[in-house]
Scaffold this active site. Structure first.
Site, PDB file in Angstrom:
ATOM      1  N   ARG A   1       0.195   0.681 -12.313  1.00  0.00           N
ATOM      2  CA  ARG A   1       0.677   1.989 -11.678  1.00  0.00           C
ATOM      3  C   ARG A   1       1.623   2.942 -10.526  1.00  0.00           C
ATOM      4  O   ARG A   1       2.652   2.668 -10.128  1.00  0.00           O
ATOM      5  CB  ARG A   1       0.475   2.907 -13.277  1.00  0.00           C
ATOM      6  CG  ARG A   1       2.142   3.555 -13.442  1.00  0.00           C
ATOM      7  CD  ARG A   1       2.718   4.956 -13.090  1.00  0.00           C
ATOM      8  NE  ARG A   1       1.234   5.779 -13.037  1.00  0.00           N
ATOM      9  CZ  ARG A   1       0.766   6.812 -12.477  1.00  0.00           C
ATOM     10  NH1 ARG A   1       2.187   7.484 -11.589  1.00  0.00           N
ATOM     11  NH2 ARG A   1       0.070   7.387 -12.454  1.00  0.00           N
ATOM     12  N   ASP A   2       0.661   3.264 -10.314  1.00  0.00           N
ATOM     13  CA  ASP A   2       0.557   4.439  -9.210  1.00  0.00           C
ATOM     14  C   ASP A   2       0.327   3.869  -7.892  1.00  0.00           C
ATOM     15  O   ASP A   2       1.199   4.371  -6.597  1.00  0.00           O
ATOM     16  CB  ASP A   2      -1.119   5.347  -9.297  1.00  0.00           C
ATOM     17  CG  ASP A   2      -0.701   6.627  -8.372  1.00  0.00           C
ATOM     18  OD1 ASP A   2       0.115   6.881  -7.380  1.00  0.00           O
ATOM     19  OD2 ASP A   2      -2.225   6.949  -8.055  1.00  0.00           O
TER      20      ASP A   2
ATOM     21  N   HIS B   1      -9.335  12.367  -8.644  1.00  0.00           N
ATOM     22  CA  HIS B   1      -7.976  10.962  -8.392  1.00  0.00           C
ATOM     23  C   HIS B   1      -7.766  11.703  -7.678  1.00  0.00           C
ATOM     24  O   HIS B   1      -7.155  12.473  -6.606  1.00  0.00           O
ATOM     25  CB  HIS B   1      -6.696  11.136  -9.349  1.00  0.00           C
ATOM     26  CG  HIS B   1      -5.573  10.231  -8.971  1.00  0.00           C
ATOM     27  ND1 HIS B   1      -5.510   9.652  -9.584  1.00  0.00           N
ATOM     28  CD2 HIS B   1      -5.247  10.263  -7.823  1.00  0.00           C
ATOM     29  CE1 HIS B   1      -4.519   8.766  -8.838  1.00  0.00           C
ATOM     30  NE2 HIS B   1      -3.904   9.180  -7.830  1.00  0.00           N
TER      31      HIS B   1
ATOM     32  N   HIS C   1      -7.140  11.211  -3.193  1.00  0.00           N
ATOM     33  CA  HIS C   1      -6.551   9.892  -2.076  1.00  0.00           C
ATOM     34  C   HIS C   1      -7.168   9.694  -0.766  1.00  0.00           C
ATOM     35  O   HIS C   1      -7.907  11.256  -0.550  1.00  0.00           O
ATOM     36  CB  HIS C   1      -4.813  10.748  -2.278  1.00  0.00           C
ATOM     37  CG  HIS C   1      -4.398  10.483  -2.541  1.00  0.00           C
ATOM     38  ND1 HIS C   1      -2.754  10.461  -2.995  1.00  0.00           N
ATOM     39  CD2 HIS C   1      -4.254   9.533  -4.308  1.00  0.00           C
ATOM     40  CE1 HIS C   1      -1.681  10.288  -4.186  1.00  0.00           C
ATOM     41  NE2 HIS C   1      -2.800   9.433  -4.702  1.00  0.00           N
TER      42      HIS C   1
ATOM     43  N   CYS D   1       1.445   8.619  -1.369  1.00  0.00           N
ATOM     44  CA  CYS D   1       2.576   9.298  -2.661  1.00  0.00           C
ATOM     45  C   CYS D   1       4.235   9.555  -1.699  1.00  0.00           C
ATOM     46  O   CYS D   1       4.002  10.052  -0.300  1.00  0.00           O
ATOM     47  CB  CYS D   1       2.251  10.789  -1.873  1.00  0.00           C
ATOM     48  SG  CYS D   1       2.969  11.706  -3.225  1.00  0.00           S
TER      49      CYS D   1
ATOM     50  N   ASN E   1      -3.724   6.205  -2.179  1.00  0.00           N
ATOM     51  CA  ASN E   1      -5.230   6.049  -3.325  1.00  0.00           C
ATOM     52  C   ASN E   1      -6.468   5.597  -2.271  1.00  0.00           C
ATOM     53  O   ASN E   1      -6.817   4.899  -2.106  1.00  0.00           O
ATOM     54  CB  ASN E   1      -4.723   5.604  -4.440  1.00  0.00           C
ATOM     55  CG  ASN E   1      -3.566   6.338  -5.467  1.00  0.00           C
ATOM     56  OD1 ASN E   1      -3.837   6.931  -6.031  1.00  0.00           O
ATOM     57  ND2 ASN E   1      -2.159   4.994  -4.934  1.00  0.00           N
TER      58      ASN E   1
HETATM   59 MG    MG Z   1      -2.464   8.163  -6.596  1.00  0.00          MG
END
Ligand code: MG
Length: 309
Positions: A20-21, A212, A214, A245, A254
């Site tokens: 997803r991300d 979460h 990065h 992002c 990520n």
């Molecule tokens: Mg992320």
């Protein structure tokens, strides 16, 4: 070789966000069959929690326009398989597809809320209230993401109290897990400690929290270790470091799941993940995307052609 440190959990749940991300933030659109293969290989590699996709309008995120097709291709799966849901319509679609867990995506800063959700922070939280309420009434678990927890490219440093206000509001409306996102990767361990301390004072239970991070500035693993020492046991990561992002020019993306697994296994922490199987999956995915993975662990472990010396 493993060596433990005091004060760490025996087991960490890795919340895999790559499909997803990760894929949402790749410029290439991956065919749905390849997405299904990615998810199946991640589960086979031992990842018990894989966020599958997002039920957002196709015009917002064309990379994930095939959410229904993906879930139909996958069928029933073992483990936790949340999907991102932006609004009531997204929840309708997720429920129709048989989803049992959703995630909503809030922002700690006004600028990102306006750019990402086209609303103020307060208005976006109000929009989530009926979505979260209905999902919980249907028996679904609901994760609340808080993005821009440490810094924002437009507003600079983000005060912890601003993050805590959003997290507390998500808990009050019924979220069962809160993921603290360092969307631009600027945070350092002292800031993570400060935020976790404030959330404890605001009575957000640490067992509801996920982190979460990065790796934009190479801080993701240092921040993770600090969070583990403070009682967090759920860590988000993306296979092969997929994604990033799109709104943060400098964000390299990520934390790679392989890098996280190397840290955790080195500390003697159980993840259930078969690292060679995960590496093979991310090598395959990088080939599909036509670009190398940013993961250091993947670069160290991936098979490479013999070089002439
Ligand atoms: Mg992320």
């Amino acid at each position: 070789m493993t060596a433990t440190l005091p004060g760490l959990p025996d087991r960490v749940e890795i919340y895999e966000v790559g499909p997803r991300d990760g894929l949402q933030n790749e410029s290439a659109v991956v065919p749905v069959e390849d997405k299904a293969e990615l998810v199946q290989r991640l589960i086979a590699a031992g990842l018990g929690t894989v966020e599958l996709t997002s039920f957002v309008p196709a015009r917002w995120v064309p990379q994930l326009a095939d959410a229904e097709q993906l879930l139909a291709l996958l069928g029933p799966l073992p483990g936790r398989h949340p999907v991102l849901v932006p609004n009531d319509r997204g929840l309708d679609r997720a429920l129709a597809a048989g989803v049992r867990e959703i995630a909503v995506f809030a922002s700690a800063t006004e600028t990102f809320a306006r750019r990402n959700l086209n609303r103020t922070v307060a208005a976006s939280l109000e929009m989530f209230v009926p979505v979260v309420g209905r999902a919980r009434a249907e028996g679904l678990a609901v994760r609340g993401y808080v993005s821009m927890c440490f810094g924002d490219p437009w507003e600079g440093a983000v005060p912890p109290a601003q993050v805590a206000d959003v997290a507390v509001r998500l808990v009050e409306m019924g979220c069962t897990e809160i993921s603290l996102g360092d969307t631009t990767g600027v945070g350092t361990p002292g800031q993570v400690a400060e935020l976790l301390m404030l959330l404890a004072r605001r009575r957000v239970p640490v067992d509801m929290l996920a982190v979460h991070f990065h790796d934009t500035y190479g801080q993701a693993l240092a921040n993770t270790l600090l969070a583990l020492q403070r009682g967090v046991t759920t860590v988000d990561a993306s296979a092969g470091g997929l994604g990033g992002c799109p709104y943060a020019v400098s964000a390299t993306g990520n934390l790679a799941t392989e890098d996280l697994v190397w840290l955790l296994h080195g500390l003697g922490i159980d993840t259930g993940v078969d690292l060679p199987a995960l590496v093979a999956t991310s090598v395959w995915m990088a080939e599909q995307l036509g670009r190398p993975s940013p993961s250091r662990t993947l670069a160290a472990l991936a098979p490479r052609p013999e070089k002439d010396c």
